[in-house]
Write a protein that holds these residues in place. Sequence first.
Motif, short mmCIF file in Angstrom:
data_model
loop_
_atom_site.label_atom_id
_atom_site.label_comp_id
_atom_site.label_asym_id
_atom_site.label_seq_id
_atom_site.Cartn_x
_atom_site.Cartn_y
_atom_site.Cartn_z
N UNK A 78 0.80 -1.22 0.00
CA UNK A 78 0.00 0.00 0.00
C UNK A 78 0.83 1.26 0.00
N UNK B 261 1.69 1.76 -3.55
CA UNK B 261 0.52 2.26 -4.27
C UNK B 261 0.30 3.75 -3.99
N UNK C 285 0.23 6.77 -6.63
CA UNK C 285 -0.93 7.62 -6.85
C UNK C 285 -0.67 9.06 -6.49
N UNK C 286 0.10 9.28 -5.45
CA UNK C 286 0.17 10.62 -4.91
C UNK C 286 1.41 11.38 -5.32
N UNK D 55 -6.76 18.97 -22.50
CA UNK D 55 -7.31 19.94 -23.48
C UNK D 55 -6.95 21.35 -23.04
N UNK E 14 -14.14 14.80 -25.43
CA UNK E 14 -12.99 15.51 -24.89
C UNK E 14 -13.39 16.41 -23.72
N UNK F 137 -11.01 14.28 -19.21
CA UNK F 137 -9.94 15.27 -19.12
C UNK F 137 -8.56 14.64 -19.07
N UNK G 211 -7.10 13.31 -16.40
CA UNK G 211 -6.34 13.67 -15.17
C UNK G 211 -5.98 12.39 -14.43
N UNK H 48 -3.56 11.55 -12.47
CA UNK H 48 -3.14 11.60 -11.07
C UNK H 48 -4.36 11.60 -10.15
N UNK I 193 -5.89 8.11 -10.14
CA UNK I 193 -5.10 7.18 -9.32
C UNK I 193 -5.29 7.45 -7.83
N UNK I 194 -5.34 8.72 -7.49
CA UNK I 194 -5.51 9.07 -6.07
C UNK I 194 -6.86 8.57 -5.56
N UNK J 138 -8.53 6.14 -6.80
CA UNK J 138 -8.45 4.68 -6.73
C UNK J 138 -7.79 4.27 -5.41
N UNK J 139 -6.68 4.93 -5.05
CA UNK J 139 -5.97 4.59 -3.82
C UNK J 139 -6.83 4.82 -2.58
N UNK K 35 -9.54 2.17 -2.37
CA UNK K 35 -8.98 0.87 -1.96
C UNK K 35 -8.63 0.87 -0.48
N UNK K 36 -8.05 1.98 -0.01
CA UNK K 36 -7.69 2.06 1.43
C UNK K 36 -8.93 1.98 2.31
N UNK L 3 -10.19 -1.56 2.40
CA UNK L 3 -9.34 -2.40 3.22
C UNK L 3 -9.56 -2.16 4.72
N UNK M 211 -10.46 -4.93 7.41
CA UNK M 211 -9.68 -5.21 8.62
C UNK M 211 -10.53 -5.10 9.89
#
Lengths: 98, 611
Positions: free
Chosen positions: A13, A16, A20-21, A98, B583, B587, B589, B591, B594-595, B597-598, B601-602, B605, B609
């Motif tokens: 993690x 990851x 991501x960051x 764009x 378009x 966009x 973007x 990053x 991905x952020x 997504x992270x 996921x966290x 999880x 837990x």
Amino acid sequence: MTPTLFSIVSAFYSSLMGLALNRSHLILALLCLEGAMLSVFLMLSMWSAFQGPYSIAGTPLILLALAACEAGTGLALMVATARTHGADHLKSLNLLQC
Amino acid sequence: MTQQSVMLSSSLLIFFILLAPLALALVPSLITPHWHKFYAKSAVKLAFFISLLPLFLFMDQGIEIVSTNYQWMAINSFTFNIAFKFDFLSITFMSIALFVTWSILDFAAWYMHEDPYINQFFKYLLLFLTAMMVLTSANNLFQLFIGWEGVGIMSFLLIGWWYGRADANTAALQAVLYNRIGDIGLILAISWFTTNFNTLDIQQLFILNTNESSIIPLLGLILAATGKSAQFGLHPWLPAAMEGPTPVSALLHSSTMVVAGIFLLLRLHPLLQNNETALTLCLLLGAITTVFTATCALTQNDIKKIVAFSTSSQLGLMMVTIGLNQPLLAFLHICTHAFFKAMLFLCSGSIIHNLNNEQDIRKMGGLNMALPMTTSCLLIGSLALSGGPFLGGFFSKDAIIEAMNSSFLNAWALTWTLIATSFTAAYSLRIIFYVSMNFPRYPALTPILEAQQASTPIMRLAIGSVVAGFLLILNIPPPPPQVMTMPTSAKLAAIGVTIVGLFTAAELSNITNKQLKTFPYLTPYNFSNMLAYFQSTTHRLFPTLNLKWAQLLATHLIDVIWLEKSGAKSSMKINTTFSTFITNSQQGMIKTYLTLFFMSTATFLMFLLLN
């Protein structure tokens, strides 16, 4: 959860999170990818060692081979970026915007 | 039995005699410079004398021959044959056509003397004559159509003889186009007969025709006659055809080709005679034609155009006679008309040539003394044309007017025909007044000589104009009973209106050199001189409409619809629209994605837990 599993999962993690960051360098993304790959490798190896059948014992090696190819591709892309853009700053990879 | 075979063989011999010089002409090295004199002219002369044999046999014995000579092709039960019909119509017409052609070829040898291609000219005339013979002697509509097309094409080639002149080319094209519209009618009739009667033989058509038969083939035949015989609506080509040399005008556009349409209706008259609608249509069409063209002839200044309109008017009269259900009178008028109309054209040709190609009657005059023979024959021809008592045209024209006066018919048709008859006298007087009376209006040093070579054919035709009507009336098969008793006014109507027209025209001619009004009243004059503005409007209107429609359909509709709106350009437009839309939403973007997504996921999880 066992401490081993916890440490390896947290390693995954962390990688990851780094993927991501990060906002600065492409090579950091590649490094994080490698870290994630490494942790998955370790978890696969532990899985076949401590539980279940031995028939999947070769899976980590396959993963390693594929990860190596991927790392090579990523490094080639980084070199190409460095060639065209001068450095591997992520801010300069904005052609799709764009 | 021998008489029949003599008749058949001599009739068929005519064709071979006419084709022999043409066969010789296929080998160009065999054509001497005098081919036109020694082969073409003598062939027609010989053919005329040989055609007298069937004519006399018919007049004496009444023999008519129908012979089917060769089966070209057979499709199931439909056969294409070469078949000849030598009956009253075709034998008489062939003899007269050959006589007139003989005189015209004699004249043409003088008229076209300096033309370097005179042999080709005579070849075209011979080809035309052969096609006309094929047309008149055909026993089935297919062979008639072959002759029909043949005369149309030869007309085109001969009108455009002086093809360096743009007007001649335009006139030839006009002739072909207007004839083609008429051909549509003939093809319609042929198709209808082929599909409904399974035959094109004339005898079979008559038998199979019942009272319930459709009017469609008859309309087709009337359209064909309208095109070929220059009835109103398809008439402009005939005055324009005067661009051709005078022998061409004399042969084709006065005696022979233009009567082909009327001849077709005469051949197929039994199909028409029971259909009232078709007959009325013929009557009214003929009446409109005769009065319209006679009106136009009153103010023309070109001598050939006046005679051309006169021809058109007489053709209208023939159409009227067909509408009256009097085919014999129409045929009689065809025969007598051939003589005096050809002679009028030959006289005009002689005048034109002698005045150094001057065709405007306002620049002729006083030719009475300079060309005595020609002007006398002009006078004879005009008298015959107007129906002067006991001359050629009288026997046919007067009989037609009498038949009109004693029939049950449309009053307007009768009125117009009488008006046209009076106009006939008027424009004939106009020609004679301008051409042969008073004093010359042409340059003084014009060498005028009345050549023997030109006068002989004119005199021959003059004799024909005078006696032909008489001889024909005496020798033809007896006509169906006609109305012989009528009031004196009806009996004298034709000669009466002719005299009225004559005296009116004479009075008008007397005041041409006096100014009775300060300003002329030009409206009716312009209407008549410009031929009722028919050519000026239709020749511009219809091609413009056609071309605009074509532009609309070909360029605008097809190009815009198939190429732009639904074809290539439409896919381009769709792609660009979609790309623009997407378009805006995607966009790229990475990053942020991905952020997210992270984070998700966290969170997941964490829940895993805790549980």
